[in-house]
Design a protein around this motif. Structure first.
Motif, PDB file in Angstrom:
ATOM      1  N   UNK A  37      28.147 -25.590 -62.648  1.00 51.15           N
ATOM      2  CA  UNK A  37      28.563 -24.791 -61.733  1.00 51.15           C
ATOM      3  C   UNK A  37      27.657 -23.990 -60.873  1.00 51.15           C
ATOM      4  N   UNK A  38      27.811 -23.991 -59.490  1.00 52.58           N
ATOM      5  CA  UNK A  38      27.051 -23.253 -58.583  1.00 52.58           C
ATOM      6  C   UNK A  38      26.585 -22.065 -59.073  1.00 52.58           C
ATOM      7  N   UNK A  39      27.442 -21.354 -59.528  1.00 47.46           N
ATOM      8  CA  UNK A  39      26.988 -19.822 -59.982  1.00 47.46           C
ATOM      9  C   UNK A  39      26.239 -19.668 -61.314  1.00 47.46           C
ATOM     10  N   UNK A  40      26.063 -20.800 -61.842  1.00 49.39           N
ATOM     11  CA  UNK A  40      25.072 -20.812 -63.144  1.00 49.39           C
ATOM     12  C   UNK A  40      24.029 -21.735 -62.889  1.00 49.39           C
ATOM     13  N   UNK A  41      23.962 -22.347 -61.873  1.00 48.09           N
ATOM     14  CA  UNK A  41      22.614 -23.142 -61.484  1.00 48.09           C
ATOM     15  C   UNK A  41      21.334 -22.255 -61.395  1.00 48.09           C
ATOM     16  N   UNK A  42      20.358 -22.670 -61.957  1.00 48.26           N
ATOM     17  CA  UNK A  42      18.903 -22.043 -61.730  1.00 48.26           C
ATOM     18  C   UNK A  42      17.972 -23.283 -61.658  1.00 48.26           C
ATOM     19  N   UNK A  43      16.962 -23.003 -60.951  1.00 49.63           N
ATOM     20  CA  UNK A  43      15.916 -24.221 -61.064  1.00 49.63           C
ATOM     21  C   UNK A  43      14.524 -23.466 -60.544  1.00 49.63           C
ATOM     22  N   UNK A  44      13.221 -24.003 -61.008  1.00 47.24           N
ATOM     23  CA  UNK A  44      12.283 -23.099 -60.976  1.00 47.24           C
ATOM     24  C   UNK A  44      11.222 -24.132 -60.478  1.00 47.24           C
ATOM     25  N   UNK A  45      10.446 -23.389 -59.458  1.00 52.00           N
ATOM     26  CA  UNK A  45       9.286 -24.115 -58.948  1.00 52.00           C
ATOM     27  C   UNK A  45       8.315 -23.243 -58.980  1.00 52.00           C
ATOM     28  N   UNK A  46       7.047 -23.579 -59.419  1.00 55.20           N
ATOM     29  CA  UNK A  46       5.740 -22.658 -59.490  1.00 55.20           C
ATOM     30  C   UNK A  46       6.052 -21.552 -60.084  1.00 55.20           C
ATOM     31  N   UNK A  47       7.013 -21.390 -61.004  1.00 47.38           N
ATOM     32  CA  UNK A  47       7.361 -20.230 -61.804  1.00 47.38           C
ATOM     33  C   UNK A  47       8.351 -19.267 -60.863  1.00 47.38           C
ATOM     34  N   UNK A  48       8.801 -19.563 -59.927  1.00 45.84           N
ATOM     35  CA  UNK A  48       9.980 -18.961 -59.195  1.00 45.84           C
ATOM     36  C   UNK A  48      11.296 -19.289 -59.495  1.00 45.84           C
ATOM     37  N   UNK A  49      12.259 -18.583 -59.679  1.00 46.42           N
ATOM     38  CA  UNK A  49      13.615 -19.041 -59.866  1.00 46.42           C
ATOM     39  C   UNK A  49      14.359 -19.194 -58.874  1.00 46.42           C
ATOM     40  N   UNK A  50      14.994 -20.147 -58.493  1.00 46.12           N
ATOM     41  CA  UNK A  50      16.152 -20.281 -57.443  1.00 46.12           C
ATOM     42  C   UNK A  50      17.518 -20.437 -58.081  1.00 46.12           C
ATOM     43  N   UNK A  51      18.520 -20.004 -57.232  1.00 50.42           N
ATOM     44  CA  UNK A  51      19.750 -20.019 -57.736  1.00 50.42           C
ATOM     45  C   UNK A  51      20.572 -20.351 -56.798  1.00 50.42           C
ATOM     46  N   UNK A  52      21.851 -20.855 -57.150  1.00 53.75           N
ATOM     47  CA  UNK A  52      22.870 -21.224 -56.061  1.00 53.75           C
ATOM     48  C   UNK A  52      22.448 -22.573 -55.337  1.00 53.75           C
ATOM     49  N   UNK A  53      22.659 -22.410 -54.098  1.00 52.53           N
ATOM     50  CA  UNK A  53      22.156 -23.833 -53.314  1.00 52.53           C
ATOM     51  C   UNK A  53      20.898 -24.017 -53.132  1.00 52.53           C
ATOM     52  N   UNK A  54      20.160 -23.079 -53.445  1.00 55.14           N
ATOM     53  CA  UNK A  54      18.607 -23.255 -53.592  1.00 55.14           C
ATOM     54  C   UNK A  54      18.277 -24.041 -54.819  1.00 55.14           C
TER      55      UNK A  54
END
Length: 141
Positions: A37-54
């Motif tokens: 689910x979009x509300x639960x999604x997280x992605x990490x790049x270079x140690x920074x967390x992106x949520x939602x559509x990012x």
């Protein structure tokens, strides 16, 4: 060609990375991008967390990188060396930065250990350029 001969083309550590890329391409990234689910999604790049559509966009980029690396490592393509080297560098930086960013700088020991551990495949990739000569023919698409 036998399975044993195929796996003998690469050092053991590169076969582990290949298996990881295959898992991420066909199992984890499918779940992450398509089913999480979009509300639960997280992605990490270079140690920074992106949520939602990012996070979804980052997940698609990760999916493409893992798929490309799986293909490139299987056929030992020259471009897989620089892509793998750059990506594992990003992972090592992220694993060092993550504890510092998440713990407001208090995770120095964890950052040092994680950074050191994830530097191992990074250094192995950077030192393996000669393995990726591109002599294995890839099938035409």
């Amino acid at each position: 060609m036998s399975v044993k001969a195929e796996w003998a083309k690469r050092p053991w550590w590169l076969n582990l990375i290949l298996m990881f890329c295959l898992f991420m391409t066909f199992i984890y990234s499918v779940f992450d991008v398509v089913f999480k689910p979009l509300a639960e999604d997280e992605d990490v790049w270079l140690g920074f967390v992106f949520t939602g559509w990012g996070a979804k966009v980052g997940g698609v980029i990760h999916w493409l990188i893992y798929g490309a690396l799986a293909w490139g490592i299987w056929f030992m393509r020259p471009w897989a060396w620089w892509l793998g080297s750059l990506y594992t560098t990003q992972v090592a930086i992220a694993m060092f930065a993550w504890p510092l960013l998440q713990n407001e700088g208090r995770g120095v020991m964890v950052a040092a250990i994680a950074g050191a551990l994830f530097s191992v495949p990074c250094i192995a990739f950077w030192r393996s350029r000669e393995l990726f000569s591109g002599t294995t023919a890839a099938p035409a698409l």
